[in-house]
Design a protein around this motif. Sequence first.
Motif, PDB file in Angstrom:
ATOM      1  N   VAL A 130      13.672   4.543  10.771  1.00 23.98           N
ATOM      2  CA  VAL A 130      12.883   3.461  10.197  1.00 23.98           C
ATOM      3  C   VAL A 130      12.789   3.766   8.708  1.00 23.98           C
ATOM      4  O   VAL A 130      12.117   4.718   8.303  1.00 23.98           O
ATOM      5  N   ALA A 131      13.488   2.997   7.885  1.00 29.08           N
ATOM      6  CA  ALA A 131      13.549   3.258   6.445  1.00 29.08           C
ATOM      7  C   ALA A 131      12.727   2.225   5.689  1.00 29.08           C
ATOM      8  O   ALA A 131      12.727   1.038   6.034  1.00 29.08           O
ATOM      9  N   ASN A 132      12.043   2.670   4.637  1.00 26.09           N
ATOM     10  CA  ASN A 132      11.139   1.804   3.873  1.00 26.09           C
ATOM     11  C   ASN A 132      11.390   1.931   2.375  1.00 26.09           C
ATOM     12  O   ASN A 132      11.760   3.002   1.891  1.00 26.09           O
ATOM     13  N   ARG A 133      11.131   0.869   1.686  1.00 28.18           N
ATOM     14  CA  ARG A 133      11.101   0.898   0.217  1.00 28.18           C
ATOM     15  C   ARG A 133      10.257  -0.259  -0.287  1.00 28.18           C
ATOM     16  O   ARG A 133      10.015  -1.244   0.432  1.00 28.18           O
ATOM     17  N   ALA A 134       9.814  -0.147  -1.531  1.00 24.95           N
ATOM     18  CA  ALA A 134       8.997  -1.207  -2.128  1.00 24.95           C
ATOM     19  C   ALA A 134       9.803  -2.490  -2.269  1.00 24.95           C
ATOM     20  O   ALA A 134      11.010  -2.473  -2.475  1.00 24.95           O
ATOM     21  N   GLU A 135       9.092  -3.607  -2.134  1.00 24.73           N
ATOM     22  CA  GLU A 135       9.738  -4.920  -2.216  1.00 24.73           C
ATOM     23  C   GLU A 135       8.801  -5.882  -2.941  1.00 24.73           C
ATOM     24  O   GLU A 135       7.571  -5.802  -2.805  1.00 24.73           O
ATOM     25  N   HIS A 136       9.357  -6.781  -3.701  1.00 27.03           N
ATOM     26  CA  HIS A 136       8.566  -7.859  -4.310  1.00 27.03           C
ATOM     27  C   HIS A 136       8.752  -9.115  -3.460  1.00 27.03           C
ATOM     28  O   HIS A 136       9.867  -9.435  -3.041  1.00 27.03           O
ATOM     29  N   HIS A 137       7.635  -9.818  -3.215  1.00 31.60           N
ATOM     30  CA  HIS A 137       7.734 -11.012  -2.382  1.00 31.60           C
ATOM     31  C   HIS A 137       6.698 -12.044  -2.829  1.00 31.60           C
ATOM     32  O   HIS A 137       5.536 -11.700  -3.101  1.00 31.60           O
ATOM     33  N   ASP A 138       7.126 -13.300  -2.878  1.00 30.96           N
ATOM     34  CA  ASP A 138       6.248 -14.382  -3.338  1.00 30.96           C
ATOM     35  C   ASP A 138       5.023 -14.572  -2.442  1.00 30.96           C
ATOM     36  O   ASP A 138       3.988 -15.066  -2.898  1.00 30.96           O
ATOM     37  N   LYS A 139       5.138 -14.196  -1.178  1.00 29.51           N
ATOM     38  CA  LYS A 139       4.020 -14.375  -0.255  1.00 29.51           C
ATOM     39  C   LYS A 139       2.953 -13.297  -0.406  1.00 29.51           C
ATOM     40  O   LYS A 139       1.913 -13.368   0.255  1.00 29.51           O
ATOM     41  N   ALA A 140       3.204 -12.311  -1.256  1.00 27.89           N
ATOM     42  CA  ALA A 140       2.233 -11.228  -1.435  1.00 27.89           C
ATOM     43  C   ALA A 140       2.060 -10.914  -2.923  1.00 27.89           C
ATOM     44  O   ALA A 140       2.449  -9.839  -3.395  1.00 27.89           O
ATOM     45  N   PRO A 141       1.490 -11.844  -3.675  1.00 25.74           N
ATOM     46  CA  PRO A 141       1.256 -11.579  -5.103  1.00 25.74           C
ATOM     47  C   PRO A 141       0.140 -10.543  -5.279  1.00 25.74           C
ATOM     48  O   PRO A 141      -0.685 -10.341  -4.386  1.00 25.74           O
ATOM     49  N   GLU A 142       0.113  -9.915  -6.436  1.00 23.38           N
ATOM     50  CA  GLU A 142      -0.958  -8.967  -6.736  1.00 23.38           C
ATOM     51  C   GLU A 142      -2.271  -9.725  -6.917  1.00 23.38           C
ATOM     52  O   GLU A 142      -2.306 -10.850  -7.422  1.00 23.38           O
ATOM     53  N   THR A 143      -3.380  -9.101  -6.471  1.00 21.38           N
ATOM     54  CA  THR A 143      -4.707  -9.713  -6.575  1.00 21.38           C
ATOM     55  C   THR A 143      -5.689  -8.694  -7.165  1.00 21.38           C
ATOM     56  O   THR A 143      -5.442  -7.485  -7.109  1.00 21.38           O
ATOM     57  N   PRO A 144      -6.822  -9.163  -7.697  1.00 20.79           N
ATOM     58  CA  PRO A 144      -7.811  -8.241  -8.272  1.00 20.79           C
ATOM     59  C   PRO A 144      -8.433  -7.306  -7.236  1.00 20.79           C
ATOM     60  O   PRO A 144      -8.965  -6.257  -7.593  1.00 20.79           O
ATOM     61  N   GLN A 145      -8.381  -7.678  -5.953  1.00 21.46           N
ATOM     62  CA  GLN A 145      -9.034  -6.871  -4.927  1.00 21.46           C
ATOM     63  C   GLN A 145      -8.366  -5.514  -4.738  1.00 21.46           C
ATOM     64  O   GLN A 145      -9.029  -4.525  -4.419  1.00 21.46           O
ATOM     65  N   TYR A 146      -7.051  -5.486  -4.964  1.00 19.31           N
ATOM     66  CA  TYR A 146      -6.304  -4.254  -4.730  1.00 19.31           C
ATOM     67  C   TYR A 146      -5.484  -3.878  -5.958  1.00 19.31           C
ATOM     68  O   TYR A 146      -5.101  -4.740  -6.755  1.00 19.31           O
ATOM     69  N   LEU A 147      -5.200  -2.594  -6.045  1.00 20.50           N
ATOM     70  CA  LEU A 147      -4.244  -2.111  -7.028  1.00 20.50           C
ATOM     71  C   LEU A 147      -2.912  -1.931  -6.309  1.00 20.50           C
ATOM     72  O   LEU A 147      -2.867  -1.322  -5.239  1.00 20.50           O
ATOM     73  N   ARG A 148      -1.859  -2.477  -6.850  1.00 23.73           N
ATOM     74  CA  ARG A 148      -0.568  -2.458  -6.175  1.00 23.73           C
ATOM     75  C   ARG A 148       0.057  -1.049  -6.257  1.00 23.73           C
ATOM     76  O   ARG A 148       0.248  -0.483  -7.317  1.00 23.73           O
ATOM     77  N   MET A 149       0.360  -0.507  -5.092  1.00 24.52           N
ATOM     78  CA  MET A 149       1.032   0.778  -4.956  1.00 24.52           C
ATOM     79  C   MET A 149       2.445   0.518  -4.449  1.00 24.52           C
ATOM     80  O   MET A 149       2.679  -0.469  -3.758  1.00 24.52           O
ATOM     81  N   GLU A 150       3.368   1.383  -4.785  1.00 24.36           N
ATOM     82  CA  GLU A 150       4.739   1.209  -4.324  1.00 24.36           C
ATOM     83  C   GLU A 150       5.171   2.388  -3.466  1.00 24.36           C
ATOM     84  O   GLU A 150       5.024   3.542  -3.883  1.00 24.36           O
ATOM     85  N   ILE A 151       5.659   2.083  -2.274  1.00 24.51           N
ATOM     86  CA  ILE A 151       6.340   3.114  -1.478  1.00 24.51           C
ATOM     87  C   ILE A 151       7.784   3.083  -1.950  1.00 24.51           C
ATOM     88  O   ILE A 151       8.592   2.283  -1.476  1.00 24.51           O
TER      89      ILE A 151
END
Length: 258
Positions: A130-151
């Motif tokens: 099971v391999a993972n990496r960070a991805e940008h996606h229009d359905k998950a924009p950054e919001t003030p509630q969270y700080l965006r972290m990248e795997i």
Amino acid sequence: NDDLVRVVVWVLERCDWTPMSNADGVHVFRTQLPPALSIAGRPLGPAAKFYCVKATGVLDASPAMVHGYFRDNSRVHEYNEFCKQVEDISQLDEATKVTWSASGRMGPFKERDFVTRVHFRTLPDGTLLVANRAEHHDKAPETPQYLRMEITLGANMLQPIEGEPNKTLFTLLTHVNPGGIAETRLGTMIMNSAAAAGPIKFIQSLRQCISKDLAARKEKRAEEEEEEEFDRLLQEQVQLEASQGRSPLLNTCPAGVT
């Protein structure tokens, strides 16, 4: 996806790993990835200052059973204490999806969220990856509630153990860019220090999930065997009464069955 798998295998097999900690049969190692390492066309750059961590341990379950935990989002919170929410936001193909996840507050660090490509692959030797990496996606924009972290890179590798069909050699790989104050010198020190303990807790929690599920399976099988034995005795008594010319309609339970 091929590139992601290639990088995961390269990091696991080619990097120099330094022992960090071990407990309960779990061994944790660290390495520093080169800043020029490219993942999905993006070099790590400054994020290379964070440790890449590998942990290994044996699980008392088949690779197929362990694989099921990583397919089922509803189980994630049971073995990953930092993942408070997770949802699939896109299915790229039958073996690849994009998920949005969120963590709670971690010490001095604000709540994080992260968007991740998750790819499932069976390697030529039968290993489940099971391999993972960070991805940008229009359905998950950054919001003030969270700080965006990248795997930036992650993997769970499930290897069969010869002669032990109900055991798995489990390898965890993770490299994250936590963002925010975690990127400062002090934050980096805290994150790198915590890297020694997190994988141990992860694998211990995964073992607890497995133990609970195996116990539930055993209990269910015992109940099924009890029902089967009851049915067998019932049929024997019905046949006995029929052979004696008596009505097979029973008014009492078979002898010895309670």
